[in-house]
Design a protein around this motif. Structure first.
Motif, PDB file in Angstrom:
ATOM      1  N   LEU A 246       0.814  -1.207   0.000  1.00 11.30           N
ATOM      2  CA  LEU A 246       0.000   0.000   0.000  1.00 11.30           C
ATOM      3  C   LEU A 246       0.850   1.260   0.000  1.00 11.30           C
ATOM      4  N   ALA A 247       0.279   2.332  -0.551  1.00  6.69           N
ATOM      5  CA  ALA A 247       0.918   3.638  -0.462  1.00  6.69           C
ATOM      6  C   ALA A 247       0.992   4.033   1.007  1.00  6.69           C
ATOM      7  N   PRO A 248       1.976   4.850   1.394  1.00  8.26           N
ATOM      8  CA  PRO A 248       2.166   5.186   2.812  1.00  8.26           C
ATOM      9  C   PRO A 248       0.900   5.688   3.514  1.00  8.26           C
ATOM     10  N   GLU A 249       0.142   6.571   2.840  1.00  8.26           N
ATOM     11  CA  GLU A 249      -1.043   7.104   3.508  1.00  8.26           C
ATOM     12  C   GLU A 249      -2.138   6.054   3.663  1.00  8.26           C
ATOM     13  N   SER A 250      -2.206   5.105   2.716  1.00  6.00           N
ATOM     14  CA  SER A 250      -3.192   4.032   2.813  1.00  6.00           C
ATOM     15  C   SER A 250      -2.819   3.060   3.926  1.00  6.00           C
ATOM     16  N   ALA A 251      -1.534   2.722   4.002  1.00  6.47           N
ATOM     17  CA  ALA A 251      -1.072   1.825   5.066  1.00  6.47           C
ATOM     18  C   ALA A 251      -1.300   2.463   6.431  1.00  6.47           C
ATOM     19  N   ALA A 252      -1.035   3.767   6.535  1.00  4.63           N
ATOM     20  CA  ALA A 252      -1.234   4.460   7.803  1.00  4.63           C
ATOM     21  C   ALA A 252      -2.705   4.450   8.202  1.00  4.63           C
TER      22      ALA A 252
ATOM     23  N   GLU B  38      -4.221   2.681  11.587  1.00 10.30           N
ATOM     24  CA  GLU B  38      -4.922   3.528  12.544  1.00 10.30           C
ATOM     25  C   GLU B  38      -6.345   3.047  12.819  1.00 10.30           C
ATOM     26  N   THR B  39      -7.048   2.594  11.780  1.00  8.55           N
ATOM     27  CA  THR B  39      -8.474   2.294  11.940  1.00  8.55           C
ATOM     28  C   THR B  39      -8.786   0.823  12.204  1.00  8.55           C
ATOM     29  N   LEU B  40      -7.911  -0.090  11.779  1.00  8.45           N
ATOM     30  CA  LEU B  40      -8.240  -1.516  11.888  1.00  8.45           C
ATOM     31  C   LEU B  40      -8.417  -1.995  13.329  1.00  8.45           C
ATOM     32  N   PRO B  41      -7.553  -1.632  14.271  1.00  5.79           N
ATOM     33  CA  PRO B  41      -7.761  -2.122  15.650  1.00  5.79           C
ATOM     34  C   PRO B  41      -9.123  -1.729  16.217  1.00  5.79           C
TER      35      PRO B  41
ATOM     36  N   ARG C 134     -11.815  -1.065  14.523  1.00  3.67           N
ATOM     37  CA  ARG C 134     -12.859  -1.802  13.795  1.00  3.67           C
ATOM     38  C   ARG C 134     -12.962  -3.227  14.330  1.00  3.67           C
ATOM     39  N   ILE C 135     -11.827  -3.870  14.562  1.00  2.66           N
ATOM     40  CA  ILE C 135     -11.848  -5.243  15.083  1.00  2.66           C
ATOM     41  C   ILE C 135     -12.511  -5.268  16.452  1.00  2.66           C
ATOM     42  N   ALA C 136     -12.173  -4.299  17.310  1.00  2.00           N
ATOM     43  CA  ALA C 136     -12.785  -4.238  18.639  1.00  2.00           C
ATOM     44  C   ALA C 136     -14.298  -4.064  18.533  1.00  2.00           C
ATOM     45  N   ALA C 137     -14.733  -3.208  17.613  1.00  7.42           N
ATOM     46  CA  ALA C 137     -16.172  -2.994  17.430  1.00  7.42           C
ATOM     47  C   ALA C 137     -16.840  -4.254  16.897  1.00  7.42           C
ATOM     48  N   PHE C 138     -16.165  -4.963  15.982  1.00  7.48           N
ATOM     49  CA  PHE C 138     -16.701  -6.212  15.433  1.00  7.48           C
ATOM     50  C   PHE C 138     -16.883  -7.245  16.533  1.00  7.48           C
ATOM     51  N   GLU C 139     -15.881  -7.386  17.386  1.00  8.82           N
ATOM     52  CA  GLU C 139     -15.957  -8.375  18.465  1.00  8.82           C
ATOM     53  C   GLU C 139     -17.000  -7.995  19.506  1.00  8.82           C
ATOM     54  N   ALA C 140     -17.321  -6.687  19.583  1.00  6.69           N
ATOM     55  CA  ALA C 140     -18.359  -6.233  20.505  1.00  6.69           C
ATOM     56  C   ALA C 140     -19.753  -6.352  19.909  1.00  6.69           C
ATOM     57  N   GLY C 141     -19.827  -6.785  18.640  1.00  5.43           N
ATOM     58  CA  GLY C 141     -21.119  -6.998  18.001  1.00  5.43           C
ATOM     59  C   GLY C 141     -21.673  -5.819  17.244  1.00  5.43           C
ATOM     60  N   ASP C 142     -20.841  -4.836  16.942  1.00  5.36           N
ATOM     61  CA  ASP C 142     -21.293  -3.654  16.197  1.00  5.36           C
ATOM     62  C   ASP C 142     -21.483  -4.023  14.724  1.00  5.36           C
ATOM     63  N   PRO C 143     -22.710  -3.991  14.198  1.00  6.74           N
ATOM     64  CA  PRO C 143     -22.931  -4.371  12.795  1.00  6.74           C
ATOM     65  C   PRO C 143     -22.247  -3.442  11.798  1.00  6.74           C
ATOM     66  N   ALA C 144     -21.992  -2.193  12.194  1.00  9.28           N
ATOM     67  CA  ALA C 144     -21.335  -1.250  11.281  1.00  9.28           C
ATOM     68  C   ALA C 144     -19.888  -1.626  11.016  1.00  9.28           C
ATOM     69  N   ALA C 145     -19.322  -2.474  11.863  1.00 12.10           N
ATOM     70  CA  ALA C 145     -17.923  -2.866  11.703  1.00 12.10           C
ATOM     71  C   ALA C 145     -17.760  -4.076  10.790  1.00 12.10           C
TER      72      ALA C 145
ATOM     73  N   THR D 203     -18.950  -4.879   7.527  1.00 16.47           N
ATOM     74  CA  THR D 203     -18.593  -4.602   6.131  1.00 16.47           C
ATOM     75  C   THR D 203     -18.353  -3.115   5.948  1.00 16.47           C
ATOM     76  N   GLN D 204     -17.202  -2.791   5.373  1.00 22.47           N
ATOM     77  CA  GLN D 204     -16.850  -1.397   5.119  1.00 22.47           C
ATOM     78  C   GLN D 204     -16.149  -1.277   3.777  1.00 22.47           C
ATOM     79  N   SER D 205     -16.138  -0.069   3.242  1.00 21.04           N
ATOM     80  CA  SER D 205     -15.496   0.200   1.954  1.00 21.04           C
ATOM     81  C   SER D 205     -14.472   1.313   2.131  1.00 21.04           C
ATOM     82  N   HIS D 206     -13.298   1.129   1.521  1.00 17.32           N
ATOM     83  CA  HIS D 206     -12.250   2.138   1.593  1.00 17.32           C
ATOM     84  C   HIS D 206     -11.621   2.319   0.215  1.00 17.32           C
ATOM     85  N   GLU D 207     -11.162   3.528  -0.043  1.00 14.30           N
ATOM     86  CA  GLU D 207     -10.403   3.802  -1.264  1.00 14.30           C
ATOM     87  C   GLU D 207      -8.933   3.907  -0.878  1.00 14.30           C
TER      88      GLU D 207
END
Length: 223
Positions: free
Chosen positions: A55-61, A65-68, A70-81, A83-87
């Motif tokens: 990935l480009a540096p800004e994409s990797a960053a 930054e956001t994945l941890p 999102r994973i915590a929200a997923f494990e807590a049962g948050d449906p918004a976590a 499926t997501q879309s990113h560019e």
């Protein structure tokens, strides 16, 4: 096993890139052959490359930054976590970068391991189109802003844009002083019925109206 084979057969015959990522090692467990059209790499080459390094540096960053969270929200049962879309931007074999839209779904693998199932597609043309549109808008704004004639835009009978010439014509200190105000208030009462009909023709009937001479009311009350 049969369902897995059907899934693999489908993934290997679609234009988008389908992939499965182990979220602990951040390594690809599977990537469809269409990755070669997207990045110029074989499936084996793409799987051998650490995902964040592709990935480009800004994409990797952004992912770091956001994945941890999102994973915590997923494990807590948050449906918004789920499926997501990113560019993001990914490196191509030729050394350039490819804009990619990646839609990812978090799930648990056969042994409970946390995984992301993703679908990626090339959005270079979309990005170029957006950039071209923004460039056109900027050029149009520059022309309108510097025009010697008054130009204003209304929506629902209220000012939403005035160029400097229009601000001067109405005698306002700035455009902000008129934005959101009713257009009719800036015309002489004798002309307001005609202005109202013209605004209705523009807004409701979507038809052009001819030029007319009308009396304006400046902000100081003069005509």
């Amino acid at each position: 096993r049969e369902s897995v084979e059907r899934y693999r057969l489908l993934a290997e015959h679609v234009g988008d890139v389908v992939w499965v990522l182990d979220l602990v090692s951040m390594r690809l467990l599977y990537v469809s052959p269409s990755v070669e059209r997207l990045r110029g790499l074989s499936a084996a080459e793409a799987m051998a490359e650490p995902v964040l390094e592709s990935l480009a540096p800004e994409s990797a960053a952004m992912i770091r930054e956001t994945l941890p969270g999102r994973i915590a929200a997923f494990e807590a049962g948050d449906p918004a976590a789920v499926t997501q879309s990113h560019e993001i931007r990914q490196r191509h074999r030729d050394g350039g970068w490819v804009w990619v839209e990646a839609v990812t779904t978090l799930t648990r693998g056969p042994r409970g391991a946390l995984q992301a199932i993703g679908v990626s597609r090339n959005i270079d043309e979309r990005k170029r189109a957006v950039a071209d549109l923004r460039g056109s808008e900027a050029r149009f704004r520059a022309v309108v802003e510097s025009a010697p004639v008054a130009i204003f835009i209304q929506a629902e009978g209220r000012f939403v844009y005035l160029n400097p010439a229009a601000v001067a014509l109405f005698g306002a200190k700035s455009a902000e002083g008129l934005l959101g105000c009713p257009v009719l208030e800036r015309f002489h009462p004798a002309d307001q019925p005609g202005v109202f009909r013209r605004i209705r023709a523009l807004n409701e009937e979507r038809r052009p109206v001819p030029l007319m001479e009308e009396h304006l009311l400046r902000c100081d009350g003069s005509v």
